[in-house]
Write a protein that holds these residues in place. Structure first.
Motif, PDB file in Angstrom:
ATOM      1  N   ALA A 160       0.748  -1.209   0.035  1.00 19.23           N
ATOM      2  CA  ALA A 160       0.027   0.157  -0.153  1.00 19.23           C
ATOM      3  C   ALA A 160       0.729   1.227  -0.136  1.00 19.23           C
ATOM      4  O   ALA A 160       0.584   2.200  -0.589  1.00 19.23           O
ATOM      5  N   GLU A 161       1.966   1.227   0.841  1.00 20.80           N
ATOM      6  CA  GLU A 161       2.853   2.095   1.015  1.00 20.80           C
ATOM      7  C   GLU A 161       3.455   2.743  -0.424  1.00 20.80           C
ATOM      8  O   GLU A 161       3.444   3.619  -1.211  1.00 20.80           O
ATOM      9  N   GLU A 162       3.979   1.391  -1.304  1.00 25.38           N
ATOM     10  CA  GLU A 162       4.457   1.430  -2.701  1.00 25.38           C
ATOM     11  C   GLU A 162       3.649   2.136  -3.645  1.00 25.38           C
ATOM     12  O   GLU A 162       3.776   3.007  -4.459  1.00 25.38           O
ATOM     13  N   LEU A 163       2.331   1.648  -3.530  1.00 30.64           N
ATOM     14  CA  LEU A 163       1.378   2.277  -4.595  1.00 30.64           C
ATOM     15  C   LEU A 163       0.816   3.537  -4.231  1.00 30.64           C
ATOM     16  O   LEU A 163       0.549   4.509  -5.168  1.00 30.64           O
ATOM     17  N   GLY A 164       0.910   3.963  -2.998  1.00 30.66           N
ATOM     18  CA  GLY A 164       0.591   5.256  -2.340  1.00 30.66           C
ATOM     19  C   GLY A 164       1.781   6.399  -2.938  1.00 30.66           C
ATOM     20  O   GLY A 164       1.347   7.615  -2.819  1.00 30.66           O
ATOM     21  N   ALA A 165       2.811   5.867  -3.543  1.00 31.88           N
ATOM     22  CA  ALA A 165       3.863   7.000  -3.806  1.00 31.88           C
ATOM     23  C   ALA A 165       3.546   7.187  -5.271  1.00 31.88           C
ATOM     24  O   ALA A 165       4.158   8.084  -5.841  1.00 31.88           O
TER      25      ALA A 165
END
Length: 601
Positions: A186-191
């Protein structure tokens, strides 16, 4: 290493001693929880400890809060923290603050204690358990300092329970099988964002906007597809932009030819400046499960399709559920001519991304090929958070009635027109807002909600009686009869208000969406899986719309809610959840999937 079985077998005194570091200087908590042994799961133990606090007196809860040290406070500087607190503060670098940071935290600690009467408490290891950055700690400190005392007292206790959860994991050597990867993905997509990004579409972690068929949207889809393939799925993009991953059934396990599919998933687009988990949790969580099954060489007796729906939020073309409605055979071809703010049509956007709009009708699923649809989603509300529960079973997705109300009175001089002679459109609007609040508050908590989210006085001036006013109206309920009765009463009330105030009015209907009840048989199976995880089954309606609403047109649907942090806020960068909640939700869904056909009844 201590195990749950060890804790179940200890006498009460030894049990209390073994858990002495879990709640700061508060042995009465494990002492009161001990009577609920044996604990079948770690989740059941956590809940028993939490209940001991919930059932305590106000003075005992306040004493628990005051037992906690200040962040980077005098005890930390003097080296007199407990071993647990020392490690936690060090994990976020609070032992390495600059003089200016120490001074800022000292000032915040003093202001917080003066305002609330207890120290600021934050699980500094954060949602993932890996530690928050100092800047995020300070930002949270400042934000919560502005809260009211009752709300902050509840939040401080929630943070105490999160600290205890992390400490229990460490004591028992728990390694979460699913949660950390879900959070990291989720963090990676959130970037990847339309906002503040470079030419590659890589944005900041502070502003997340991912609108339909933008470069950021296409990069997100590509990353999801890559992760699905790595997890052992066959993957394709369909004509509307959905990312579809299939984890094929074990050969020969169904009499059907071919075996039918159980669908799961959610949307990967976002609102403007949204959160990282809305929609995306429902894709990443089953993705983690499939990767686990694939690593074990385990197949299910049916196809499992994990679908990243391309659009649900309506940000770019102002039309929602594009991905799921296409799969349900309900896509409106007229939408292809809709234009975005730059004048680009949906048809052109799809073609630019390599999709064939003419092929959209062909992606509709045959209901006979489906076993059902189950969606995991953050609650987007505070109910589970306030009950201290990680999971809830959705009973129905609320239907919605939306209107735009135009009020026309008479503008006039604010100083010369007597009050009884005015035709004030804004005063009529204010009365309508209170009517909506009063009527929708009659039904009971959560059963019916009404919102005036837009309220404007076009061309208004400080010294002019408002001659025009515009407001929106959104009424929702999980029961259509309840919703429509409220709509009728509110519309009748608007007519009466305007007649009494001599205001002309026009009401434009924007949306009528029927409620989507969840299938009782699927709810029961989810509920049983929740209970096997050591948690109570709690059913609650969803006030927000979800892709499951569209899928309900072609198959039975169910939803599993996970708890939101930060007061239950969503559609906001403050949207948050924990790795532990993601993990227990994944284990519940995995249990549900394994039991799905075995418990057919």
């Amino acid at each position: 290493m201590t195990t749950l079985d060890d804790l179940n077998l200890l006498d009460t005194a030894a049990f209390v001693e073994r858990l002495s570091g879990i709640y700061e200087h508060s042995p009465w908590i494990p002492e009161r929880a001990a009577g609920r042994r044996p604990f079948a799961t770690l989740a059941a133990l956590k809940l028993a400890l939490q209940d001991a606090v919930s059932e305590a007196s106000d003075d005992e809860r306040l004493s628990l809060l005051r037992a906690h040290p200040e962040l980077a406070g005098k005890a930390a500087i003097a080296g007199s923290l407990t071993a647990e607190s020392t490690g936690e503060q060090a994990a976020s670098g609070l032992d390495r603050c600059s003089p200016a940071e120490f001074a800022a935290l000292h000032e915040l600690n003093a202001a917080y204690n003066a305002r609330f009467g207890f120290p600021f408490i934050l699980a500094v290891k954060g949602p993932t358990g890996q530690g928050l950055a100092r800047r995020d700690i300070v930002a949270t400190f400042r934000r919560r300092l502005a809260d009211g005392r009752a709300g902050e007292l509840a939040e401080a206790l929630r943070q105490v329970h999160r600290i205890a959860e992390i400490r229990l994991n460490a004591l028992l050597g728990v390694e979460l099988a699913f949660g950390p990867d879900i959070m990291a993905w989720a963090e990676e997509l959130g970037a990847i964002s339309d906002e503040n990004g470079d030419e590659s579409g890589q944005g900041t972690d502070r502003v997340l906007t991912c609108a339909y068929m933008t470069p950021a949207h296409r990069r997100t889809a590509a990353k999801l597809a890559a992760w699905m393939r790595a997890a052992g799925m066959d993957v394709h993009f369909d004509a509307v932009g959905n990312v579809v991953g299939r984890y094929a059934a074990a050969p020969g396990t169904q009499a059907d030819a071919p075996p039918r599919a159980l669908l799961t998933g959610s949307h990967y687009d976002t609102v403007r400046n949204g959160g990282k988990y809305d929609g995306r949790l429902g894709i990443l969580l089953p993705l983690a499960i499939v990767r686990h099954l694939h690593a074990r060489g385990e197949r299910l007796p049916y196809h499992l399709d994990v679908i990243g729906f391309a659009e649900e939020e309506g940000v770019r073309f102002r039309s929602t559920f594009l991905g799921s409605s296409a799969l349900a055979g309900r896509f409106d071809p007229a939408l292809l001519d809709a234009l975005d703010a730059d004048g680009t049509s949906m048809r052109a956007a799809l073609q630019e991304a390599g999709h064939d709009p003419a092929a959209i009708p062909a992606i509709a699923r045959d209901p006979a090929s489906l076993l059902g649809f189950v969606e995991v989603h953050i609650e987007q509300g505070p109910v589970l958070l306030e009950r201290g529960l990680a999971l809830g079973v959705v009973s129905a997705i609320a239907g919605s009635s939306r209107y735009l109300v135009e009020l026309d009175g008479l503008a006039g001089h604010a100083g010369t027109t007597p009050m009884h002679m005015r035709r004030d459109a804004a005063a009529a609007a204010a009365e309508i807002v209170l009517l909506v609040e009063r009527r929708c508050g009659e039904q009971g908590a959560g059963a019916l909600v009404g919102t005036v989210g837009q309220l404007a006085v076009p061309g208004g001036s400080v010294n002019v009686i408002p001659g025009r006013c515009r407001l929106s109206l959104d009424i929702r309920a999980a029961d259509d009869a309840v919703r429509l009765a409220a709509v009728g009463d509110v519309l009748d009330g608007i007519t009466a208000i305007c007649a009494r105030r001599r205001i002309d009015h026009h009401v434009e209907e924007l949306l009528q969406a029927a409620a989507a009840p969840c299938a009782p048989r699927l709810m029961d199976r989810l509920g049983e899986a929740v209970e096997r995880a050591g948690l109570p089954r709690v059913d609650l309606p969803s006030g927000a719309g979800h892709d499951a609403m569209a899928m309900a047109a072609v198959t039975d649907v169910a939803m599993l809610f996970t708890r939101c942090g930060n007061g239950g806020i969503s559609h906001n960068p403050l949207e948050t959840m924990t790795a532990d909640d993601a993990d227990v939700a994944a284990r519940v869904l995995l249990d549900f999937l394994r039991d799905f056909l075995h418990s057919d009844r």
